[in-house]
Scaffold this motif. Structure first.
Motif, short mmCIF file in Angstrom:
data_model
loop_
_atom_site.label_atom_id
_atom_site.label_comp_id
_atom_site.label_asym_id
_atom_site.label_seq_id
_atom_site.Cartn_x
_atom_site.Cartn_y
_atom_site.Cartn_z
N SER A 521 0.83 -1.22 0.00
CA SER A 521 0.00 0.00 0.00
C SER A 521 0.86 1.26 0.00
CB SER A 521 -0.89 0.05 1.24
OG SER A 521 -1.55 -1.15 1.40
N GLY A 522 2.08 1.15 0.50
CA GLY A 522 2.93 2.35 0.62
C GLY A 522 2.93 2.80 2.08
N LEU A 523 4.11 2.80 2.69
CA LEU A 523 4.17 3.09 4.13
C LEU A 523 3.87 4.56 4.42
CD1 LEU A 523 7.29 0.95 5.14
CD2 LEU A 523 4.89 0.34 5.15
N ASP A 524 4.07 5.42 3.41
CA ASP A 524 3.83 6.85 3.63
C ASP A 524 2.35 7.18 3.81
OD1 ASP A 524 3.77 5.91 1.00
OD2 ASP A 524 4.02 7.91 0.14
N VAL A 525 1.45 6.28 3.36
CA VAL A 525 0.00 6.56 3.47
C VAL A 525 -0.39 6.68 4.95
CG1 VAL A 525 -2.32 5.73 2.88
CG2 VAL A 525 -0.41 5.31 1.32
N GLY A 526 -0.04 5.64 5.71
CA GLY A 526 -0.35 5.65 7.14
C GLY A 526 0.43 6.73 7.88
N TRP A 527 1.65 6.96 7.43
CA TRP A 527 2.53 7.96 8.07
C TRP A 527 1.86 9.34 8.02
CZ3 TRP A 527 7.70 10.09 5.72
CH2 TRP A 527 8.49 10.64 6.73
N ARG A 528 1.33 9.65 6.82
CA ARG A 528 0.67 10.95 6.64
C ARG A 528 -0.55 11.05 7.55
NH1 ARG A 528 0.75 10.87 1.22
NH2 ARG A 528 -1.28 9.86 1.18
N ILE A 529 -1.31 9.97 7.64
CA ILE A 529 -2.52 9.99 8.48
C ILE A 529 -2.12 10.16 9.95
CG2 ILE A 529 -4.49 8.58 9.27
CD1 ILE A 529 -4.53 7.34 6.42
N ARG A 530 -1.04 9.47 10.36
CA ARG A 530 -0.61 9.59 11.76
C ARG A 530 -0.10 10.98 12.05
NH1 ARG A 530 1.32 4.54 10.32
NH2 ARG A 530 3.48 5.23 10.17
N LYS A 531 0.54 11.60 11.05
CA LYS A 531 1.01 12.98 11.26
C LYS A 531 -0.18 13.89 11.48
CE LYS A 531 5.14 12.93 8.42
NZ LYS A 531 5.59 13.25 7.10
N TYR A 554 1.98 3.34 22.24
CA TYR A 554 2.10 3.66 20.81
C TYR A 554 3.44 3.13 20.32
CZ TYR A 554 2.60 6.46 16.54
OH TYR A 554 2.76 6.87 15.24
N SER A 555 3.47 2.54 19.14
CA SER A 555 4.74 2.11 18.58
C SER A 555 5.15 3.07 17.46
CB SER A 555 4.65 0.70 18.02
OG SER A 555 5.86 0.45 17.32
N PRO A 556 6.28 3.77 17.66
CA PRO A 556 6.74 4.67 16.58
C PRO A 556 7.50 3.93 15.47
CG PRO A 556 8.20 4.84 18.48
CD PRO A 556 7.16 3.82 18.84
N LEU A 557 7.54 2.58 15.54
CA LEU A 557 8.35 1.84 14.55
C LEU A 557 8.02 2.19 13.10
CD1 LEU A 557 8.65 -1.75 16.11
CD2 LEU A 557 10.52 -0.20 15.52
N PRO A 558 6.72 2.18 12.72
CA PRO A 558 6.44 2.49 11.30
C PRO A 558 6.86 3.90 10.91
CG PRO A 558 4.46 1.72 12.44
CD PRO A 558 5.52 1.85 13.47
N ASP A 559 6.80 4.85 11.87
CA ASP A 559 7.23 6.22 11.56
C ASP A 559 8.74 6.25 11.32
OD1 ASP A 559 4.59 6.93 12.13
OD2 ASP A 559 5.06 7.22 14.26
N LEU A 560 9.47 5.53 12.20
CA LEU A 560 10.93 5.52 12.07
C LEU A 560 11.37 4.87 10.76
CD1 LEU A 560 11.73 4.50 15.77
CD2 LEU A 560 11.99 6.76 14.74
N VAL A 561 10.63 3.84 10.35
CA VAL A 561 10.96 3.17 9.08
C VAL A 561 10.77 4.16 7.92
CG1 VAL A 561 10.17 1.36 7.49
CG2 VAL A 561 10.58 0.82 9.88
N CYS A 562 9.68 4.93 7.97
CA CYS A 562 9.45 5.93 6.91
C CYS A 562 10.52 7.01 6.94
CB CYS A 562 8.09 6.59 7.10
SG CYS A 562 6.72 5.54 6.66
N GLY A 568 8.24 1.26 1.11
CA GLY A 568 7.55 0.03 0.68
C GLY A 568 7.96 -0.37 -0.71
N GLN A 569 7.08 -1.12 -1.36
CA GLN A 569 7.40 -1.65 -2.70
C GLN A 569 7.78 -0.54 -3.67
OE1 GLN A 569 4.52 -4.14 -4.62
NE2 GLN A 569 4.61 -5.71 -3.04
N LYS A 570 7.12 0.60 -3.53
CA LYS A 570 7.30 1.65 -4.56
C LYS A 570 8.76 2.08 -4.68
CE LYS A 570 4.54 4.60 -2.13
NZ LYS A 570 3.78 5.78 -1.81
#
Ligand SMILES: CC/C=C/CC(=O)SCCNC(=O)CCNC(=O)[C@H](O)C(C)(C)COP(=O)(O)OP(=O)(O)OC[C@H]1O[C@@H](n2cnc3c(N)ncnc32)[C@H](O)[C@@H]1OP(=O)(O)O
Length: 719
Positions: A521-531, A554-562, A568-570
Motif C-alpha cells: 500500500s505504501g508506508l507513507d500513506v499511514g505515516w501521513r494519516i498519523r502525522k 504507541y509504537s513509533p516503529l512504522p514512523d521511524l521506518v518511513c 515500501g514496494q514503490k
C-alpha cells in the motif's frame, strides 16, 4: 416440485418448479425421480426433456438443506437412473445450470443451452466438490485439463464457452426448450450408449501425472489452506486413473471429508451472507425493499490518482459514461494515459474492445452540471475534500448525488459544507478499485434512503459486494484494521520479525501478511494519516514519552521506518527488501532486523520468543474485538456485514468465514479468555479490553451468530 406433461405426442416434459433457482430440494429430487420413472414406463413416451421453471434450469443442490438431516432421494442414483434409462433425455438449459444442476444435465444424454445461459460446478466455492458424479462425468466429456480448471476454480462458463468445450451440444438465441423438444424427437432411435458419459474414457494428455502434479501445486498455492480445491484435484485424478464406479466411490469418500467440515460451513455462511448484506435497513424504517435507487446515467470522478483511475475503469467496464476530472492539464494527461491503458489491458484479456468512447476528460468543473452522480477521489485530506464538496455543491445540478471515496474521514463533516447533505454518501472503494469486489457505502447522519439505495445499486452494477456501514473514523473495515496493525507493531517491539508475523498470518490464510500488505500500500500513506492525527511529526505533544501517545501505548516503529526513506514496494525498501523499486519479490532485510534490535536496546525492551499462535491471537482477536464494538455502536448492522467486508476487502480467507464467523468457530469464551489474558499482560493497550458485547454474548451462553443481533445495546443500528 417437478411438473410432468406430455408434449408433441411422444415427449415427456419434466419441469423443475422450485423458485427462484429450482434448487434440488428433497421435494424436487422426489419429483424428478417419480416423473422420470413414469416417463420410462409409459410406452407412448419415446424421449424426455428436463427444464426449469421461470427461465432457470437449476441452481444446484439446495444449500439450505445441508445443515439438516438428509431426506428424500439422493442425487447420485437419481441421475444414474436418467443416464441408464433407454429413452433419450435432453436438458434444456436456460438461465443457469450450476452444481447439482449441471450434474443433472450431465446425466442427460444431450444438452441444449440458451445463448445467455451459464453453467459451472461451483461446489468448491462452498467448501465441497461436485459429488453427484460431476468429478467423473465432466472429465469424461471435456477432457482432463479443462475439467480440472472448471472444478477447482468453480468458475461460471458462458453458453458459448460451454459449446466450445463440448459441455453443451447446441446453443440457441431462441427458446432452448422449444429446440430441446424438437431435438428430443429427432434423436429417438439413435444409439444411446455413446451418449452415456459414465461409459466413456476420460480424454487425457500424454503426461497425465505431470498435469495432475502441476495442477495440485497451483491449487495448493491458491487455496491458502482451503481443503476443497485439493479434494477436487484428487477426485478428478480418479476420473483419469480409475474405472467409473471406482471413481464415483472416491468422489463420495472425498465428499465425506468435506461435507461436515468447518470450512464448508464457513463458505456456505459466506454464500448467504453475501446475499444478506444487500438487504439493508436504516433506523428510520427505510430499507432496500421500500427505497428505490434513482437512475444514474452520467457519472463523474474527481481526481485521477490511483483510486480515481480504478473507479473510472470500474464504471466504464460496467458500461457507464464517465467524466473524469483533474485539476490541471498535466495531471489530466497522465490520468488519461493510465486509464486508457488500463481499459485496453483489461479488454485485451477479455478479447473485447475497450469502451474508450465512454470516457471524457476535463479540468473544467462547470462541465459537471448535467452529471447525476459524482464520486470524489482526491487526496485523503479533509480541508481539500471540503473545498471540493463546496465547489461541487455549487456547480452540480441540485439533485445530483455527491459521493466521497474517503477511506475513513467524517462524511457528515463533508455533507455539512454542501447545500444538499441528504444527497451525500460515502462510497469507499478498495484498491485496485476496478478489481476489488468490496464497496463500503457510508450512511451519513443526513443521507437520504434514496442516496443510500442509489449508491448500493451503483455498487451492484459495478459487480461489487456493497455493504452499508455507519459513519465513524475508518468506518468498519479500517476501524477494525487499526488494532490489528497496532498489535503487529507491538509484536515487533517485543521480539518478532516482519517475517514471523507475516508467516503466521499467511499460514492462517491471508494472501499477504500485514507487513507485506503495508509495503504494497505504501508506508507513507499511514505515516501521513498519523502525522495529521498528531501521533508523529511536529504536532506530537512534547510531554508524551516516545512509546506513548494520547494516553496509550504507541509504537513509533512504522514512523521511524518511513523516516529512513523506506516507503515500501514503490521504492524497493520497506519492511522488506524488494528486487527493484516497484518490485514484488520481498526478501527479509537484515538491516531491518538490526534496526529492530537497536530500537529494543534503546528502549530497554528485552526481546522474547513469540510464537505463531500469539501472533494470530493478538492480531486477529484485537481486530475481532473491534468488530464487536462496531456492532454494539451500530456502525455495522450485523456480523455478516463485517464478515463480507473482510472477505471481499481485506483478504480474510473465505474458508474461515470472516472475522465474526471465525470468532464463533473458535468459541466466544475462548476469544474472551485470550483477550483478557493479553489485556492483563498489556494493561496499557485499551484495544485488548474485551468489548461489552462479547462479554454479554458469553454470559448468555454464546448464542449462534444469527442470534447476535438480539444482544446489541441498541435495538436498531445507527444506520
Ligand atoms: C450433496 C451435495 C451436493 C452439492 C452439489 C451442489 O449443487 S452445491 C450447490 C451448487 N450451486 C451453486 O453454488 C449455485 C448457487 N447459486 C448461485 O450461484 C446463484 O444463486 C444463481 C443460481 C447464479 C442465481 O443468481 P441470482 O443473482 O439470479 O440470484 P441470487 O444469487 O440472489 O439467488 C436468489 C435466491 O436463491 C437462493 N439460492 C440460490 N442458489 C441456491 C441454492 N443452490 N440453494 C439454496 N438457495 C439458493 C439465494 O440464496 C437467494 O435467496 P436469498 O433469500 O436472497 O438468499
Amino acid at each position: 416440485m417437478a411438473r410432468y406433461e406430455q408434449v408433441q405426442g411422444t415427449v415427456a416434459l419434466i419441469t423443475l418448479t422450485n423458485p427462484p433457482v429450482n434448487a434440488l430440494s428433497a421435494a424436487v429430487r422426489l419429483g424428478i425421480t417419480e416423473t422420470v420413472t413414469r416417463a420410462l414406463r409409459d410406452p407412448e413416451v419415446k424421449s424426455m426433456v428436463i427444464c426449469g421453471e421461470n427461465g432457470v434450469f437449476c441452481g444446484g443442490a439446495d444449500i439450505r438443506e445441508f445443515a439438516k438431516p438428509m431426506s428424500g432421494p439422493p442425487l447420485v442414483p437419481m441421475i444414474a437412473a436418467i443416464e441408464e434409462g433407454e429413452k433419450p433425455v435432453v436438458a434444456a438449459i436456460e438461465g443457469a445450470a450450476f452444481g447439482g444442476g449441471l450434474e443433472l444435465a450431465l446425466g442427460c444424454h444431450y444438452r441444449i443451452a440458451h445463448s445467455k445461459a451459464r453453467v459451472g460446478l461451483p461446489e468448491v466455492t462452498l467448501g465441497l466438490l461436485p459429488a453427484a458424479g460431476g468429478t467423473q462425468r465432466l472429465p469424461r466429456l471435456i477432457g482432463l485439463a479443462p475439467a480440472l480448471d472448471l472444478i477447482t476454480t468453480g468458475r461460471h462458463v458462458t453458453a458459448q464457452e460451454a459449446l466450445k468445450l463440448g459441455i453443451v451440444d447446441q446453443v440457441t438465441d431462441q427458446s432452448a426448450l422449444d429446440l430441446a423438444i424438437q431435438f428430443a424427437q429427432q434423436v429417438v432411435g439413435q444409439p444411446l450408449l455413446p451418449r452415456k458419459l459414465s461409459t466413456r474414457q476420460t480424454p487425457c494428455p500424454p503426461d497425465v501425472d505431470g498435469l495432475l502434479e502441476e495442477t495440485m501445486a497451483q491449487v495448493k498455492q491458491r487455496a491458502r489452506g482451503a481443503m476443497a480445491p485439493i479434494a477436487c484435484v484428487q477426485a478428478v485424478r480418479a476420473a483419469a486413473t480409475l474405472p467409473y464406479q471406482a471413481g464415483m466411490q472416491k468422489e463420495q469418500e472425498l465428499m465425506a471429508t468435506l461435507f461436515h467440515s468447518s470450512q464448508a460451513r464457513a463458505m456456505q455462511y459466506c454464500f448467504f451472507a453475501q446475499r444478506a448484506v444487500g438487504r439493508w435497513s436504516l433506523s428510520s424504517g427505510a430499507h432496500s425493499g421500500n427505497s428505490k435507487p434513482r437512475p444514474v446515467s452520467k457519472v463523474a470522478v474527481i481526481g485521477l490518482g490511483t483510486m480515481g483511475r480504478g473507479i473510472t475503469v470500474a464504471l466504464v467496464k460496467a458500461g457507464m459514461s464517465v467524466l473524469a476530472v483533474e485539476t490541471n492539464k498535466k495531471q489530466l494527461e497522465i490520468g488519461k494515459q493510465m486509464v486508457s491503458a488500463m481499459l485496453k489491458h483489461d479488454a485485451q484479456k477479455r478479447n473485447a474492445t475497450p469502451r474508450l468512447d465512454l470516457l471524457h476528460f476535463t479540468i473544467d468543473l462547470l462541465e459537471l452540471k448535467n452529471t447525476d452522480l459524482i464520486i470524489e477521489a482526491v487526496f485523503e485530506d479533509m480541508a481539500l475534500k471540503k473545498q471540493v464538496f463546496k465547489e461541487l455543491s455549487s456547480v452540480c445540478k441540485a439533485d445530483a448525488f455527491l459521493c466521497t471515496n474517503t477511506s475513513g474521514l467524517d462524511v457528515d463533516e463533508l455533507a455539512a459544507v454542501t447545500k444538499r447533505p441528504e444527497l451525500v454518501v460515502g462510497m469507499h472503494f478498495f484498491a485496485p478499485a476496478h478489481v476489488m469486489k468490496l464497496l463500503e457505502v457510508v450512511h451519513g447522519s443526513r443521507s437520504s434512503p434514496e442516496a443510500v439505495a442509489t449508491a448500493m445499486h451503483l455498487g451492484k452494477r459495478l459487480g461489487k459486494v456493497s455493504v452499508l456501514v455507519g459513519n465513524c473514523a475508518g468506518f468498519v473495515g479500517n476501524r477494525m484494521l487499526k488494532p490489528y496493525l497496532e498489535q503487529a507493531n507491538f509484536l515487533l517491539e517485543e521480539g518478532a520479525t516482519p517475517e514471523l508475523v507475516d508467516g503466521a498470518l499467511e499460514e492462517f490464510g491471508f494472501p499477504m501478511g500485514v507487513f507485506k500488505m503495508s509495503d504494497l500500500s505504501g508506508l507513507d500513506v499511514g505515516w501521513r494519516i498519523r502525522k495529521e492525527a498528531g501521533l508523529t511529526g511536529p504536532n506530537v505533544d512534547p510531554r508524551d514519552p516516545p512509546r506513548r501517545r494520547q494516553g496509550r501505548r504507541y509504537s513509533p516503529l512504522p514512523d521511524l521506518v518511513c523516516e529512513q526513506g523506506r516507503l515500501g514496494q514503490k521504492n524497493g525498501r520497506g519492511w522488506y527488501l524488494y528486487d527493484k523499486p516497484g518490485g514484488r519479490v520481498a526478501t527479509p532485510d537484515p538491516s531491518i532486523h538490526k534496526f529492530l534490535e537497536e530500537y529494543r536496546i534503546k528502549h530497554g525492551i528485552s526481546p522474547r520468543q513469540i510464537d505463531r499462535q500469539e501472533v494470530v491471537e493478538r492480531c486477529l482477536f484485537a481486530l475481532i474485538n473491534e468488530g464487536f464494538r462496531s456492532l454494539d455502536d451500530g456502525i455495522a448492522a450485523g456480523p455478516e456485514d463485517i464478515d463480507m467486508i473482510y472477505v471481499f476487502g481485506y483478504g480474510w480467507p473465505r474458508h474461515r468465514g470472516g472475522p465474526m464467523f471465525y470468532a464463533g468457530m473458535v468459541g466466544l469464551p475462548r476469544v474472551l479468555t485470550r483477550l483478557e489474558h493479553y489485556r492483563q499482560a498489556h494493561p496499557e493497550v485499551p484495544h485488548l479490553e474485551p468489548s461489552p458485547l462479547l462479554r454479554r454474548l458469553v454470559a448468555s451462553g454464546s448464542p449462534p451468530i444469527n442470534k447476535w443481533r438480539d444482544f446489541l445495546q441498541r435495538p436498531h443500528s445507527q444506520l
